[in-house]
Design an enzyme around this catalytic site. Sequence first.
Site, short mmCIF file in Angstrom:
data_model
loop_
_atom_site.label_atom_id
_atom_site.label_comp_id
_atom_site.label_asym_id
_atom_site.label_seq_id
_atom_site.Cartn_x
_atom_site.Cartn_y
_atom_site.Cartn_z
N ASP A 184 30.45 43.34 34.48
CA ASP A 184 30.02 44.48 33.65
C ASP A 184 30.22 44.19 32.17
O ASP A 184 30.71 45.04 31.41
CB ASP A 184 30.81 45.74 34.03
CG ASP A 184 30.70 46.11 35.49
OD1 ASP A 184 29.69 45.77 36.12
OD2 ASP A 184 31.64 46.75 36.01
N ASP B 108 34.15 43.31 30.97
CA ASP B 108 33.96 44.36 29.98
C ASP B 108 34.02 43.83 28.55
O ASP B 108 34.68 44.40 27.68
CB ASP B 108 34.98 45.48 30.16
CG ASP B 108 34.75 46.30 31.42
OD1 ASP B 108 33.92 45.90 32.24
OD2 ASP B 108 35.42 47.33 31.59
#
Length: 338
Positions: free
Chosen positions: A190, A163
Amino acid sequence: MRRRTLLAGMTGVLAAVGAPDALAGGRPVLHVRPGDSVQAAVDAVDGPGRTIVVHPGTYREVVHVPVEKGELTIRGATPDPRDTVIVYDNANGTKKPDGTTYGTAGSATFTSAAPGLTVRDLTLANDWLRADHPDITGTQAVAAYTYGDRTRFENVRLLAHQDTLFVDTAALDTFDRQYFHRCYIEGDVDFVFGRATAVFERCHFRTLGREVSFTPKGMVFAPSTARANPYGILAVRSRITSGAEDGAYKLARPWVPSYETTAWPSLVVRDTWIGPGIDPVAPYTNMRDAYPWQSMRFHEYRNTGPGAEVTVPGNRPQLTPTEARSHTPAAYLGDWRP
């Protein structure tokens, strides 16, 4: 320990920033030097259109730009973003003094809610490492969390693992626009995610090597676009490289948050070189089976490189030339020309 090695030997003691000592176009410029605090400079901003110049060094602190600090520019003093580093090491599961945890958004080293923000010529990093904290399961550790309209990042390095960059909006019905130009973004899981209308032009995305036995080892993109927003994440004229073995990463998976189940993630990757680190046969995967990637707005157009090879057409939806004309930086950014 790679991130700590990268940043070692550059830390300093933080102190309050001094008064403005220069003018640019009649508007005050605040200078931050090693030993000063970037956050103190942000706090000292007293009107729109100000500039903060951060001089070479490493500033180990959390920086938050509130919504009232609009039209602010924060830039490194040199054109090399490696010279100026803002870094901290909170993760989702890191405990605060009161015993609660920071959460994903709260883990960010740099957060901005301000409209019209420009960040350029510096590095934003979160050097929290899983190996150092085996007791923490919330391993998301954000380098930058942005949710102001007309946010521009130019020649910025964004470094973390899971992230790395959270491109968000102030509300579900607010389609905040963000533009990233000539940026370098690295991570593993991600590491570019969120619901903003976010354009990445001539950027370099790099997937990190990861010592795990499973694949995929991670994903580059995880959009969570609001259903009413016609535009999500666009990567154009960029490149994707990898420090991991061939095929170890997916290009993307859709993120439909439990608190926002109406999301309809949108991602277009076009005119981009995709290296062998991305699985060419099945470049997309699900985050949850209830929201299959095939039902999302995932498309590609005129990509090249070994990771862009179309071996199973059904696994790589392509835009038509007519459709591609609606997926350009100008279309996504509307009346804003950064």
